[in-house]
Design a protein around this motif. Structure first.
Motif, PDB file in Angstrom:
ATOM      1  N   HIS A  54       0.810  -1.224   0.000  1.00 13.61           N
ATOM      2  CA  HIS A  54       0.000   0.000   0.000  1.00 13.61           C
ATOM      3  C   HIS A  54       0.841   1.271   0.000  1.00 13.61           C
ATOM      4  O   HIS A  54       0.279   2.365  -0.047  1.00 13.61           O
ATOM      5  CB  HIS A  54      -0.908   0.032   1.240  1.00 13.61           C
ATOM      6  CG  HIS A  54      -1.873  -1.102   1.298  1.00 13.61           C
ATOM      7  ND1 HIS A  54      -2.842  -1.293   0.341  1.00 13.61           N
ATOM      8  CD2 HIS A  54      -2.017  -2.113   2.182  1.00 13.61           C
ATOM      9  CE1 HIS A  54      -3.539  -2.373   0.642  1.00 13.61           C
ATOM     10  NE2 HIS A  54      -3.057  -2.895   1.747  1.00 13.61           N
ATOM     11  N   VAL A  55       2.136   1.182   0.155  1.00 13.22           N
ATOM     12  CA  VAL A  55       2.948   2.404   0.293  1.00 13.22           C
ATOM     13  C   VAL A  55       3.807   2.623  -0.948  1.00 13.22           C
ATOM     14  O   VAL A  55       4.034   1.707  -1.751  1.00 13.22           O
ATOM     15  CB  VAL A  55       3.855   2.352   1.551  1.00 13.22           C
ATOM     16  CG1 VAL A  55       3.011   2.218   2.802  1.00 13.22           C
ATOM     17  CG2 VAL A  55       4.868   1.226   1.449  1.00 13.22           C
ATOM     18  N   GLY A  56       4.276   3.863  -1.049  1.00 12.44           N
ATOM     19  CA  GLY A  56       5.112   4.198  -2.194  1.00 12.44           C
ATOM     20  C   GLY A  56       6.580   3.911  -1.966  1.00 12.44           C
ATOM     21  O   GLY A  56       7.367   3.767  -2.902  1.00 12.44           O
ATOM     22  N   MET A  57       6.942   3.838  -0.665  1.00 13.26           N
ATOM     23  CA  MET A  57       8.352   3.613  -0.359  1.00 13.26           C
ATOM     24  C   MET A  57       8.467   2.848   0.951  1.00 13.26           C
ATOM     25  O   MET A  57       7.700   3.096   1.895  1.00 13.26           O
ATOM     26  CB  MET A  57       9.086   4.943  -0.234  1.00 13.26           C
ATOM     27  CG  MET A  57      10.526   4.829   0.213  1.00 13.26           C
ATOM     28  SD  MET A  57      11.215   6.490   0.444  1.00 13.26           S
ATOM     29  CE  MET A  57      12.415   6.168   1.715  1.00 13.26           C
ATOM     30  N   VAL A  58       9.364   1.919   1.020  1.00 12.96           N
ATOM     31  CA  VAL A  58       9.622   1.219   2.271  1.00 12.96           C
ATOM     32  C   VAL A  58      11.110   1.304   2.582  1.00 12.96           C
ATOM     33  O   VAL A  58      11.965   1.193   1.698  1.00 12.96           O
ATOM     34  CB  VAL A  58       9.121  -0.244   2.229  1.00 12.96           C
ATOM     35  CG1 VAL A  58       9.813  -1.046   1.137  1.00 12.96           C
ATOM     36  CG2 VAL A  58       9.297  -0.925   3.570  1.00 12.96           C
ATOM     37  N   LEU A  59      11.361   1.531   3.865  1.00 16.03           N
ATOM     38  CA  LEU A  59      12.743   1.666   4.319  1.00 16.03           C
ATOM     39  C   LEU A  59      12.991   0.618   5.403  1.00 16.03           C
ATOM     40  O   LEU A  59      12.355   0.645   6.463  1.00 16.03           O
ATOM     41  CB  LEU A  59      12.945   3.073   4.890  1.00 16.03           C
ATOM     42  CG  LEU A  59      14.309   3.424   5.454  1.00 16.03           C
ATOM     43  CD1 LEU A  59      15.377   3.353   4.367  1.00 16.03           C
ATOM     44  CD2 LEU A  59      14.273   4.837   6.053  1.00 16.03           C
TER      45      LEU A  59
END
Lengths: 155, 473
Positions: A54-59
């Motif tokens: 669901h997110v645009g970026m994962v860190l």
């Protein structure tokens, strides 16, 4: 729904292995960026594939055994099919792959790691890692827009 | 004589090894099920304060820590001689059903579905959860969502997914908050739809497994599990009932504190896993089974509408009691339906939001026993303490232990039917592993395991020489 997901993971009872958790907890305490969600957990789990879809970026923030103790590493994470998969051995790469296979999308992903010195039983960071922890948090925070955060802790 | 060694057995929790001995004609002569690690929780907890036991023993397992916390806390409640507040009891039940859902989802979707969806004889390289994701992504998504549902309840209540410190002696640490209840409620319809869909899929597919149903541990045994006074399925409370292989109730109403009068524990030469048996019938004649299949066999009904309908259909199709270990999968799915119905009922009860959730007390009894139904079967924690509350003795009987003898017999039956030592094929060996998986053993729990996930099959000849060994990662 968050735009950015931070996953700090590791085992805080294995000394420096828990540095990713400690960094994420510090980011939760300070309260970083608007639209950012932080997961604090001991290990990566298959269920996270749904969350990261669901997110645009994962860190991902983790400890590393490669390099000089206290050294911060930064890599772009690409999905990678494992030869074998079991829930005990998920990596950011396999989790991203799982996300793509199941949900048809995967976010841009990065991994920030801090090289540990001691991974034996213990609930304290080694001196070099303890000194480097604020820099790890600074590097991770520097990647995010400023604002409010919503945190969840999965131990 | 030849010997086949399956080492490690895969897609189970913990380590195990299977040895299959063949006669001179290549037919199965005997089999052995070895559990190859020991952890020793009973011993190293001696001297610890009793109230630390829920936290310590939950570390036995990363899959069912809630079960250990519950059984342990119940044993501590008994030491404190307290009745926990009604809301605390309901909250303990709620978190327990959440764990039943996530653990059963793990067993069915992650561990066993590769066999069921891809086939027992499919390519071993892709007969894993990755293969399921590639071939049946909708089923994989369902598995992930259902497990996530259970874990989010645990997280919402306990502020931690794996080892929350929320279940404590005397009750629980904090009450349920309204927004958390509302969030669980809102996710419930989706979880129930997945459970319905999966059960429907399995019921339609089960005719493809007639051979497995006939030969996967179908030898009759006794069954044991907790029921309430009406004979309803029970997971948190209730008393222990034993049902004979032909279906008669042999013993009923066994309270937790009386377990030792009915259950003995034998040590086996080649395994760290003890072998509990029904004392009146002795060892090894007193072999019985626990877990989803046993619970469905022992109870007279589940006690919730949809699960009762599924219960009736199950017994209509496979008799009562049903003996095939393959049907553990079916029973597991019925229990997911039941657990979700119970979650709904508990959440709808206004009392569950009450704020008084913990009773306090000191050492009022020098002994306490806690007994519950964990996902894999009956779990017993028994402690003795000194007047200061220090543990002087502990005994844990874990679900997989109860099933030890039955798993051994099931391996023998499957091996006799499928193994031909003259032309060994991987699919044959997979069926040996699959019958172990049907029980969903948690060997980490039952030996209290450290190390990697594993099972191994060894082939030994008539002279005891090792001829072949299959080690799966």
């Amino acid at each position: 729904m968050a735009d950015v997901l931070i996953v700090g993971y590791g085992n805080c009872l294995r000394s420096d292995d828990g540095v990713g958790v400690r960094a994420a907890e510090e980011m939760l305490r300070v309260g970083p960026a608007e639209g950012t969600e932080i997961l604090v957990c001991q290990q990566l789990m298959p269920e996270f594939a749904e969350s990261i879809s669901h997110v645009g970026m994962v860190l991902f923030i983790d400890a590393s055994r490669v390099g000089t103790p206290g050294e911060i590493g930064y890599t772009l994470v690409k999905p990678q099919h494992p030869d074998l998969l079991f829930a005990h051995q998920l990596t950011p790469q396999t989790l991203l792959s799982l996300c793509g296979d199941l949900y048809g999308v995967y976010p841009q992903a990065f991994e920030i790691s801090l090289c540990g010195e001691c991974f034996e039983l213990g609930d304290k960071l080694s001196p070099k890692v303890a000194v480097a922890l604020p820099y790890l948090v600074e590097v991770a925070t520097g990647m995010l827009p400023r604002g409010q955060t919503r945190g969840r802790s999965f131990d | 004589m030849k010997r086949i060694i399956i080492d490690p057995v895969t897609r189970i929790e913990g380590h195990a090894k299977v040895t299959i001995k063949l006669d001179d004609n290549g037919r199965v002569a005997s089999t052995e099920f070895h559990v190859t690690q020991v952890r020793g929780f009973e011993k190293f907890t001696e001297g610890r304060p009793f109230y630390e036991m829920p936290g310590i023993t939950s570390r036995i397992c990363g899959i069912c820590p809630i079960s250990h916390q519950l059984a342990s806390s119940k044993a501590c409640d008994a030491i404190m001689a307290v009745n926990i507040p009604p809301a605390a009891k309901k909250l303990r039940e709620l978190v327990h059903y959440a764990q039943i859902v996530q653990s059963h989802a793990l067993s069915f979707f992650y561990l066993s579905s590769p066999d069921l969806l891809l086939g027992m004889d499919s390519d071993v390289a892709s007969r894993n959860v990755l293969g399921v994701i590639a071939a049946h992504p909708e089923m994989a998504r369902d598995g992930i969502e259902l497990r996530k549902f259970g874990l989010q309840i645990i997280e919402g209540l306990g502020q931690g997914r794996v080892h929350p410190s929320w279940i404590v002696p005397g009750g629980v640490a904090s009450p349920l908050l309204g927004p958390v209840r509302d969030r669980i409620f809102s996710d419930l319809p989706s979880a129930k739809a997945i459970a319905d869909r999966t059960l429907r899929f399995f019921k339609n597919a089960i005719d493809n497994y007639k051979d497995e149903i006939e030969y996967f541990g179908s030898a009759p045994t006794m069954h044991a599990g907790l029921v309430d006074r009406k004979g309803n399925l029970q997971f948190y409370d209730g008393e222990l009932r034993f049902r004979s292989p032909s279906g008669e109730i042999i013993e009923n109403g066994i309270a937790a504190e009386d377990y030792a009068n009915w259950i003995g524990e034998a040590s086996l030469r080649d395994s760290y896993l003890k072998a509990p048996y029904f004392k009146p019938q002795g060892f090894p004649e007193g072999t019985y089974r626990v877990g989803p299949l046993a619970r469905i066999n022992v109870a007279d009904q589940c006690g919730t509408p949809q699960a009762d309908a599924e219960f009736a259909e199950f017994h209509q199709r496979f008799g009562s009691p049903a003996h095939s270990a393959f049907l553990y999968h079916y029973a597991r799915l019925i229990e997911i339906v039941y657990a979700l119905e119970k979650v709904e009922l508990l959440l709808a009860d206004p009392q569950i939001l009450e704020k008084h959730v913990r009773a306090t007390g000191g050492v009022n009894s020098l002994e306490g026993v806690g007994m519950i139904e964990a996902p894999r079967g009956t779990l017993i924690h028994h402690y003795k303490v000194n007047e200061e509350g220090g543990i002087t003795w502990a005994n844990l009987i874990v679900a997989t232990g109860h099933n030890n003898l039955a798993i051994g017999r099931s391996i023998q039956q499957v091996s006799e039917h499928y193994i031909d030592g003259n032309k060994l094929q991987e699919g044959m060996l997979n069926r040996v592993s699959a019958v172990v998986r049907a029980y969903d053993p948690c060997l980490s729990c039952s030996t209290h395991a450290i190390g990697e996930i594993a099972l191994r099959i060894r082939l030994v000849d008539a002279n005891g020489e090792l001829c072949d060994e299959v080690a799966t990662p």
